[in-house]
Design a protein around this motif. Structure first.
Motif, short mmCIF file in Angstrom:
data_model
loop_
_atom_site.label_atom_id
_atom_site.label_comp_id
_atom_site.label_asym_id
_atom_site.label_seq_id
_atom_site.Cartn_x
_atom_site.Cartn_y
_atom_site.Cartn_z
N TYR A 526 75.08 31.66 21.98
CA TYR A 526 74.75 30.32 22.47
C TYR A 526 75.98 29.43 22.55
CZ TYR A 526 71.51 26.48 23.39
OH TYR A 526 70.81 25.46 23.97
N THR A 527 76.86 29.57 21.56
CA THR A 527 78.03 28.70 21.54
C THR A 527 79.26 29.39 22.13
OG1 THR A 527 78.70 29.49 19.37
CG2 THR A 527 77.25 27.56 19.42
N THR A 528 79.21 30.71 22.29
CA THR A 528 80.34 31.57 22.68
C THR A 528 81.41 31.64 21.59
OG1 THR A 528 81.73 29.97 23.86
CG2 THR A 528 80.00 31.08 25.13
N LEU A 529 81.03 31.32 20.37
CA LEU A 529 81.96 31.45 19.25
C LEU A 529 82.38 32.91 19.10
CD1 LEU A 529 83.16 30.26 16.50
CD2 LEU A 529 81.09 31.15 15.46
N GLY A 530 83.68 33.16 19.13
CA GLY A 530 84.17 34.52 18.90
C GLY A 530 84.02 35.43 20.09
N MET A 531 83.74 34.86 21.27
CA MET A 531 83.53 35.72 22.43
C MET A 531 84.71 35.70 23.40
SD MET A 531 79.48 35.12 23.00
CE MET A 531 79.29 36.16 24.43
N ALA A 532 85.80 35.08 23.03
CA ALA A 532 86.95 35.03 23.93
C ALA A 532 87.79 36.29 23.76
CB ALA A 532 87.77 33.79 23.64
N THR A 533 88.93 36.33 24.43
CA THR A 533 89.75 37.54 24.40
C THR A 533 90.28 37.83 23.00
OG1 THR A 533 91.75 36.31 24.95
CG2 THR A 533 90.50 37.22 26.79
N ASP A 534 90.29 36.82 22.12
CA ASP A 534 90.75 37.07 20.74
C ASP A 534 89.60 37.48 19.83
OD1 ASP A 534 89.43 34.67 20.70
OD2 ASP A 534 90.78 33.70 19.29
N GLN A 535 88.39 37.55 20.39
CA GLN A 535 87.17 37.91 19.64
C GLN A 535 87.01 37.06 18.37
OE1 GLN A 535 85.84 41.97 19.16
NE2 GLN A 535 87.17 42.70 20.79
N GLY A 536 87.57 35.85 18.38
CA GLY A 536 87.38 34.93 17.26
C GLY A 536 88.03 35.38 15.97
N LYS A 537 89.18 36.02 16.09
CA LYS A 537 89.84 36.53 14.88
C LYS A 537 90.14 35.40 13.89
CE LYS A 537 92.02 40.65 16.85
NZ LYS A 537 91.87 40.48 18.31
#
Lengths: 977, 111
Positions: A526-537
């Motif tokens: 829902y928030t896209t937390l951790g879904m970017a290219t860095d996988q939210g490291k």
């Protein structure tokens, strides 16, 4: 300038580079990020959603902010992390996601409308009207948002792939990894040490602590020289292990020449597939920030990264810095920077009991509550004991604690487990089998613990596979306490960033919670937390902590999402591993390929082969001219066609005949030696799938041919029948498709031509009748096989010689047949000639047509069992009344369109009145018009009827006459002559 | 912005090892996969209910979560068909036999 003293950079050399067109200088050993910081550049990019100014956050591959477009032209590479790019002479990089410039970005207006852009915004806003999504909303959003751009030019570099095997794979070359690799390599085990960085050492390169009273660099240098003397150890730097796969297989990318301006003859990257009996995850830990209001300004970075830039790269974002910490690590940063002459504005420590470790202002029990500076930090606000204060500083190091790098350990759905003491997730119990974590990746944060744990884990892993490794002594590092306090974010009114790359704030998490997104998986999506290219490291744990707080649960109860491959983004080019262009699917070439090329052949792909389609002669401008000429030459004189691509399977053994009876729907055991029979193969579901000829060379020796496309499948099915269904039969199979060159010699003059090449073999109709076969010699002693078969319906033969003689045989036949007007013909003429005879091909044998439909019903023997026999008698199959028929246009000039459906004249055109369809069509030079083959309802009873062929796609229809599918010599007189 | 997040997931090819009874550990990429090893048990075509039995044989498969016996063809190797026992939950390979031996043993036990 903010270049400090010391560091692991080579100041004797200067490297020139450009960022956003402006020239800068750095040194070998620099990364793009360290060189920019040393040049006083803090602003590097714009954020994804709000276009907020952003700078460097980290010093490693976990970087969420400092993404740039690297290089120019076809080598331009978007979303490259400035923190991992090694500086080289002439490097060019550009910031991305900004317009018109990094300093003034028009899209920053999004930031003012941030209340609109909260979690779930897209789900809620762009819902109506539905059709707008694809055409309006999505393209607009894609333009406004996003990461870098691609060049749209082909990648000029080469990529490769390789395979490696070892007893122990050590992932990460920090203290734990080095200790593990040394322990294992000294024991004689085969070891691979993979390090993402271009130098071994990990955090040891970034810290000032000593190892046995000497600088850690001395120890690393000594190790490196010992490593060179250990032949069973392979050290791979610039190599990222990105994924764990089944059975101990690890995917890794080696960036062979990414650090060079151009690869200059070397590959750019190599994809390694490492098969390891055991592996150690020594990937260290990743520092996390603390979320507070406006914590995303350029200049605010991780305290460990700030220390790394100062110690390893002699760079600092500012001459006056502050530190915000919840553990002892922040104080290290303050001490190290102070030692390098950087002014420490203050250390704000959330722990009330904190003590200063040097001569700097300590705010114990304080938190940072705000920041200022439009394009870079100018001041921060902190709060302690109810009072607030602003202090000026150009950079802030934030130490929120360390997250063990559990990424790879969670690839097989291994759930990390929460450790209350370390306030971090550790690799869980059910991760990939054979993979153990050591050092900081296992929560052993101090150097002493990391060394011990690396060595001990290596000994355990090797013991599993029966290798004994000795305990080694390591120099004793200074022990340092960690003492972390549970402070993940500072409550406040303004936005506090959790996930920098996807612009997720504490408020977004609260909103998601308010809208009942209670599971961590829902929160993430829902928030896209951790879904970017860095996988939210750097982001995930803070997000979970906020979530836990909101739900009143512990972090352990809240749980965590897990990482999946790849660890860091992997370029598609290297996954392809060089399989591009002709290497993507290398074509098989026929034995006469070079000869055909010299004859002006136009080639066609018929997987996996490349075959001559037709031979263009001088003056021929349209393919039809060539094809008509070739087809007519076959009917009037003699033609040659390379048919080597047909599948050929040698079947031998005392039970060969019985075996073939079970494979073919018709009988083969009754075939006499020296004869050929046409055969049909069914699938077990009763549908025909392949046809071909079967020749009996001896009592226990048959040669089976298949269609070109099914050669592999038929062989596989025959092997299945031999091994799995009837293993008791004495029969052996071998595929000889590539072993024989086979040339069709067809046409009324074919016998005359062949008589000139056979060695005293009687070709008369009496001695070698239609459907005869023999082994013989040709051209003065060359062993060959001759089959009197013809696909084109003329007197014809197929002559096979060992493949290496194919080219020479073709030349000889052309030479000997000159006065007989011999003509080479290609696949196109072959299919025209075949269609004139009503022969079925792939268009009819499509797996949905029955033997009855094909006019081959009699070939399904009722006297014996064979694969598919039982199922072919099913009501549904037997009841199908469509039959293969020929079609000719009523008006000779009109077209026959493949795929058209057939209707009675005057009938409505719909599914209920549909009477069949046209499977293939061509222009027949023999008939003088187009001809077609079609499946027509009750076809045999409708000879002479005029029907309608409708082609609704083109809005066309044509009147066609139903005729026999044998357009030429229906009685087979020419064939048998 | 969320809608623009076009994530390219890496669907790497199957990475597995199969213990070939003759050739030792072989990479799964050398094999072609067929499916349930029950395909070895071709029904008796002369039985009265042959059509129904063949219908089951051709169209029906179990889909177990756990140990599964399945057929793999060593197409880029020695052309042997193997019966591989694989745990469908963990991908663990529990064993591999020559299908020829399995089929032969089955026929002997039926007799």
């Amino acid at each position: 300038m903010t270049r400090l003293s010391g560091g692991l950079i080579d100041r004797t050399q200067t490297l020139n580079f450009k960022f956003d067109g402006k020239r800068y200088q750095g040194h070998p050993g620099d990364t793009l990020a360290s060189a920019l910081l040393a040049n006083g550049v803090r602003l590097i990019g714009r954020s994804f959603k709000y276009h907020r100014p952003r700078g460097v956050l980290s010093a490693g591959s976990e970087e969420p902010n400092a993404l740039v477009e690297l290089r120019t032209g076809p080598r331009q590479e978007p979303n490259t992390r400035a923190t991992t790019v090694e500086l080289f002479e002439g490097l060019e990089a550009r910031s991305q996601n900004r317009w018109p410039s990094l300093g003034f970005d028009a899209m920053a207006i999004n930031d003012l409308f941030s209340p609109l852009f909260t979690a779930g915004f897209y789900y809620k806003t762009f819902m109506w009207p539905k059709s707008f999504w694809e055409k309006v909303y999505e393209p607009a959003i894609r333009r406004a948002a996003g990461l870098g751009s691609i060049s749209m030019q082909a990648d000029p570099d080469a990529y490769d792939r390789g395979f490696l095997h070892c007893d122990l794979l050590v992932i990460g070359g920090g203290p734990a990894g080095l200790a593990a690799a040394l322990t294992a390599a000294r024991s004689g085990a085969r070891v691979i040490l993979a390090e993402e960085d271009f130098r071994l050492g990990g955090r040891l390169l970034c810290e000032t602590e000593t190892l046995g009273e000497a600088p850690p660099l001395d120890w690393i240098s000594a190790l490196e020289s010992e490593f060179e003397s250990l032949p069973r150890l392979r050290v791979m730097s610039r190599t990222t292990v990105f994924g764990v796969y089944d059975h101990g297989i690890y995917g890794a990318v080696e960036r062979v020449s990414d650090h060079l301006a151009q690869p200059r003859g070397r590959v750019r990257q190599t994809l390694w597939r490492i098969t390891a009996k055991r592996a150690i995850l020594a990937a260290g830990a990743i520092e996390r920030p603390v979320a507070f209001a406006d914590n995303d300004r350029p200049g605010i970075m991780l305290a460990g990264a700030m220390r790394a830039y100062a110690n390893r790269w002699a760079a600092c974002p500012s001459e006056r810095v502050a530190v915000f910490t919840n553990n002892e690590n922040g104080h290290r940063t303050a001490c190290d920077l102070a030692a390098k002459g950087v002014e420490i504005a203050a250390v704000i420590d959330a722990r009330p009991e904190a003590k200063a470790r040097g001569d700097y202002r300590l705010i114990a029990g304080g938190v940072v509550t705000g920041s200022r500076g439009r394009l870079g930090l100018t001041s921060i606000e902190f709060q302690t004991k109810g009072r607030s204060e602003w202090i000026d500083c150009g950079a802030l190091g934030v130490a929120g604690g360390w997250n063990p790098n559990v990424h790879l350990a969670s690839h097989h759905r291994g759930k990390p487990t929460w450790n209350e003491l370390l306030l971090a997730f550790l690799p869980g119990e059910y991760g990939p089998s054979g993979l153990r974590a050591a050092g900081a990746a296992a929560g052993r944060f101090s150097t002493a613990e990391a060394l011990r744990s690396g060595a001990e884990t290596a000994r355990c892993a090797l013991a599993d596979i029966g290798i004994t490794a000795k305990s080694l002594n390591f120099p004793t590092p200074e022990e340092d306490a960690y003492k972390i306090a549970p402070v993940f974010h500072v409550p406040g009114r303004r936005r506090a960033w959790v996930d920098f790359q996807n612009d997720v704030t504490v408020k977004d998490i609260k909103l998601a919670h308010a809208e009942n997104m209670r599971s961590v998986e829902h929160l993430k999506r829902y928030t896209t937390l951790g879904m970017a290219t860095d996988q939210g490291k750097t982001a995930n744990v803070i997000g979970l902590a906020v979530m836990a707080e909101l739900t009143g649960k512990t972090i352990r109860e809240t749980g965590t999402t897990i990482f999946r491959p790849p660890y860091t983004p992997v370029a598609l080019a290297v996954l392809g591993g060089g399989d591009i262009g002709p290497h993507f699917h290398p074509p098989h070439l026929t034995p006469t390929h070079r000869w055909a090329e010299a004859q002006g052949a136009v080639f066609d792909e018929s997987s996996p082969w490349r075959r001559a389609d037709y031979f263009r002669r001088k003056g021929e401008t349209h393919w039809r001219q060539s094809v008509d000429r070739e087809a007519q030459a076959v009917r009037s004189a003699v033609g040659l066609c390379d048919v080597s691509t047909l599948g050929k399977i040698d079947v031998q053994g005392t039970d060969a005949g019985q075996f073939l009876d079970r494979l073919y729907s018709n009988m083969m055991s009754t075939l006499k030696v020296g004869r050929v029979r046409y055969g049909l193969m069914l699938r077990e579901d009763g549908f025909p799938y392949d046809d071909g000829t079967c020749a009996r060379l001896a009592d226990d020796h048959y040669v089976v041919t298949t269609t070109t496309g099914n050669a592999g499948l038929v062989f596989r099915n025959m092997d299945f029948a031999r091994q799995c269904l009837w293993p008791e039969l004495d029969v052996q199979l071998i595929s000889t498709t590539e072993a024989w060159a086979q040339i069709a010699v067809a046409g009324p003059r074919s016998r005359a031509l062949l008589e000139r090449v056979v060695d005293g073999f009687d070709l008369s109709n009496y001695a070698f009748a239609f459907m005869a076969c023999a082994e013989l010699t040709v051209c003065g002693g060359l062993r060959a096989r001759l089959f009197r078969v013809s696909f084109v319906g003329e007197l014809g033969y197929e002559l096979a010689v060992p493949a290496r003689y194919g080219h020479a045989l073709m030349n000889r036949l052309m030479e000997m047949g000159e006065d007989l007007e011999v003509t080479p013909f290609g696949v196109e003429a072959l299919s025209v000639l075949g269609m004139e005879k009503g022969h079925v091909g792939g268009a009819q044998l499509n797996g949905q047509t029955t033997a009855e439909m094909l006019g081959l019903g009699k070939m399904v023997s009722q006297k014996k069992d064979a694969i598919g026999a039982i199922m072919s008698r099913r009501e549904g199959l037997a009841g199908n009344k469509r039959r293969l028929m020929g079609l000719q246009p009523v008006e000779p000039g009109s077209k026959i369109v493949v795929g058209s459906h057939l209707f009675a004249e005057g009938a409505a055109l719909n599914h209920d009145t549909d009477q069949g369809w046209i499977t293939s069509a061509c222009y027949s030079p023999h008939v003088g018009s187009m001809i077609g083959l079609a499946f027509l309802e009750n076809g045999y009873e409708r000879l002479g009827e005029v029907i309608m062929a409708a082609n609704p796609v083109e809005g066309e229809s044509a009147r066609l006459r139903v005729v026999s599918s044998h357009f030429v010599d229906a009685e087979g007189v020419r064939l048998r002559g | 912005m969320k809608a623009a997040l076009v994530r390219s997931r890496t669907y790497s090819e199957v990475k597995m090892l199969i213990p070939h009874p003759v050739l030792g550990l072989r990479d799964a990429r050398e094999f072609a996969y067929l499916g349930d090893a029950r395909l070895i048990d071709r029904p008796d075509p002369s039985a009265p209910d042959a059509e129904a039995a063949f219908c089951d044989y051709v169209y029906l498969r179990d889909n177990p979560a756990g140990a599964h016996r399945e057929l793999w063809f060593h197409e880029h190797g020695d052309h042997s068909w193997l019966v591989v026992t694989r745990n469908t939950i963990t991908h663990e390979i529990l064993g591999a036999e020559l299908a020829h031996d399995v089929a032969l043993a089955r026929k002997r036990s039926v007799k």
